[in-house]
Write a protein that holds these residues in place. Structure first.
Motif, PDB file in Angstrom:
ATOM      1  N   GLY A   1       0.807  -1.213   0.000  1.00 55.47           N
ATOM      2  CA  GLY A   1       0.000   0.000   0.000  1.00 55.47           C
ATOM      3  C   GLY A   1       0.837   1.257   0.000  1.00 55.47           C
ATOM      4  N   SER A   2       2.163   1.089   0.261  1.00 53.55           N
ATOM      5  CA  SER A   2       3.059   2.235   0.183  1.00 53.55           C
ATOM      6  C   SER A   2       3.602   2.324  -1.238  1.00 53.55           C
ATOM      7  CB  SER A   2       4.209   2.093   1.183  1.00 53.55           C
ATOM      8  OG  SER A   2       5.094   1.080   0.758  1.00 53.55           O
ATOM      9  N   LEU A   3       4.492   3.255  -1.464  1.00 49.42           N
ATOM     10  CA  LEU A   3       5.072   3.423  -2.788  1.00 49.42           C
ATOM     11  C   LEU A   3       6.376   2.652  -2.961  1.00 49.42           C
ATOM     12  CD1 LEU A   3       4.489   7.268  -3.284  1.00 49.42           C
ATOM     13  CD2 LEU A   3       3.173   5.374  -4.259  1.00 49.42           C
ATOM     14  N   SER A   4       6.805   1.925  -1.928  1.00 48.31           N
ATOM     15  CA  SER A   4       8.101   1.251  -1.974  1.00 48.31           C
ATOM     16  C   SER A   4       8.150   0.161  -3.036  1.00 48.31           C
ATOM     17  CB  SER A   4       8.440   0.672  -0.601  1.00 48.31           C
ATOM     18  OG  SER A   4       8.500   1.690   0.372  1.00 48.31           O
ATOM     19  N   LEU A   5       7.109  -0.675  -3.079  1.00 42.68           N
ATOM     20  CA  LEU A   5       7.075  -1.737  -4.073  1.00 42.68           C
ATOM     21  C   LEU A   5       7.010  -1.161  -5.482  1.00 42.68           C
ATOM     22  CD1 LEU A   5       4.640  -4.255  -2.353  1.00 42.68           C
ATOM     23  CD2 LEU A   5       7.107  -4.481  -2.610  1.00 42.68           C
ATOM     24  N   LEU A   6       6.200  -0.127  -5.658  1.00 43.03           N
ATOM     25  CA  LEU A   6       6.102   0.517  -6.968  1.00 43.03           C
ATOM     26  C   LEU A   6       7.434   1.150  -7.357  1.00 43.03           C
ATOM     27  CD1 LEU A   6       4.430   1.422  -9.386  1.00 43.03           C
ATOM     28  CD2 LEU A   6       3.707   3.429  -8.052  1.00 43.03           C
ATOM     29  N   ALA A   7       8.127   1.734  -6.388  1.00 41.81           N
ATOM     30  CA  ALA A   7       9.423   2.346  -6.666  1.00 41.81           C
ATOM     31  C   ALA A   7      10.427   1.299  -7.147  1.00 41.81           C
ATOM     32  CB  ALA A   7       9.948   3.056  -5.419  1.00 41.81           C
ATOM     33  N   GLY A   8      10.429   0.113  -6.521  1.00 39.63           N
ATOM     34  CA  GLY A   8      11.322  -0.958  -6.947  1.00 39.63           C
ATOM     35  C   GLY A   8      11.021  -1.407  -8.364  1.00 39.63           C
ATOM     36  N   LEU A   9       9.741  -1.488  -8.697  1.00 40.49           N
ATOM     37  CA  LEU A   9       9.340  -1.896 -10.039  1.00 40.49           C
ATOM     38  C   LEU A   9       9.741  -0.841 -11.072  1.00 40.49           C
ATOM     39  CD1 LEU A   9       6.047  -3.640 -10.967  1.00 40.49           C
ATOM     40  CD2 LEU A   9       6.819  -1.706 -12.339  1.00 40.49           C
ATOM     41  N   VAL A  10       9.454   0.416 -10.765  1.00 41.00           N
ATOM     42  CA  VAL A  10       9.801   1.502 -11.689  1.00 41.00           C
ATOM     43  C   VAL A  10      11.312   1.590 -11.876  1.00 41.00           C
ATOM     44  CG1 VAL A  10       9.801   4.022 -11.965  1.00 41.00           C
ATOM     45  CG2 VAL A  10       7.718   2.843 -11.237  1.00 41.00           C
TER      46      VAL A  10
END
Length: 292
Positions: free
Chosen positions: A200-209
């Motif tokens: 729900g945070s942006l950490s996982l999305l940041a890793g993907l990006v």
């Protein structure tokens, strides 16, 4: 808890050593010479992996406003080139496997020396990690011993006893794969609360990006046919978990929040890289069918 901690550290050491030993067994001096003599490709790949991608990690962490633990994890990963899965993803995408494997090994060797100073600079510049600075000499010694020595031994065996190297390589590769999964599982199980907190945070999305952008930059900063360029993209996108894990242990005392963030970012980045490789593989298979 102390027993589990010792077991986790032991498995991590086996993972790093087995990965580099397998890389040495699978490498040949002619392949390494071919990479080293392609000056333009070499310079571009080194620029991408040692300078551009670490700066990209810093930029992504700042763009997403990541919390301290996630920022530390992303910066450590971005600073660590030569992930063993980079060459494997070259195989998955039907790319230039020889160039990918040789470049991955070269980056891992160079990265064992550059990782400490690079991570140290980025952590200070980003003002994260609670003011903790990496003990660069200790980290360089740890990473060099765990990576360069097994790789050198594997390379010597491959050069002087190729039949033995070929028979040992599958075992070493399987050991690397199994222990890598065990390390990820250990990070997830041992720090599941911190990993769940990242959902729900942006950490996982940041890793993907970060992984997608690293692949794009690695592909752009390469020469040769598309298969070679996208293989260099995979090499840039998949970073080396070994030095990052060593840094978490040396500089952060295996802090659960940092380990959990490291596992989450590694998993999301690896998922993105595998998806890209799978798409490329399907496109190339379709192109071959059309040509046939």
């Amino acid at each position: 808890m102390d027993t589990l901690h010792l077991l986790f550290n032991a498995v991590t050491i086996v993972f790093i050593a087995a990965t580099m030993f397998a890389a040495g067994l699978g490498a040949t001096l002619p392949a390494l010479r071919a990479v080293l003599t392609n000056v333009v490709l070499l310079v571009l790949v080194l620029l991408a992996n040692l300078v551009v991608v670490p700066l990209l990690g810093w930029g992504v962490a700042a763009l997403f406003g990541l919390p301290a633990a996630a920022s530390v994890a992303l910066l450590l990963i971005a600073s660590s080139p030569g992930g063993p899965f980079g060459a494997k993803l070259g195989m998955v995408q039907s790319g230039d496997v020889v160039a990918g494997a040789a470049m991955q090994v070269l980056l891992a060797a160079i990265g064992s020396i550059t990782f400490g100073p690079t991570a140290n600079v980025l952590l200070k510049a980003a003002a994260v990690g609670g003011g903790v600075a990496l003990d660069v000499p200790a980290l360089m010694l740890t990473v060099a011993v765990l990576q360069l020595v097994p790789f050198a031994v594997g390379l010597v065996v491959r050069h002087y006893a190729p039949a033995t190297a070929l028979s040992w390589h599958p075992v070493a590769a399987r050991t690397s794969n199994v222990t890598f999964l065990a390390v990820l599982a250990g990070m997830l199980v041992g720090n599941w609360r911190d990993v769940v907190a990242l959902i729900g945070s942006l950490s996982l999305l940041a890793g993907l990006v970060f992984s997608v952008l690293a692949f794009t930059l690695g592909t752009a900063l390469a020469t040769g046919p598309p298969a070679r360029r996208t293989t260099m993209g995979s090499v840039a996108a998949v970073r080396n978990a070994g030095p990052a894990l060593a840094a978490v242990g040396l500089a952060f005392g295996d802090e659960p929040a940092v380990l959990g963030a490291l596992a989450a970012v590694l998993l999301s980045g690896l998922a993105a890289a595998v998806l890209i490789a799978a798409v490329l593989s399907r496109r190339r298979a379709a192109a071959l069918r059309e040509d046939a």
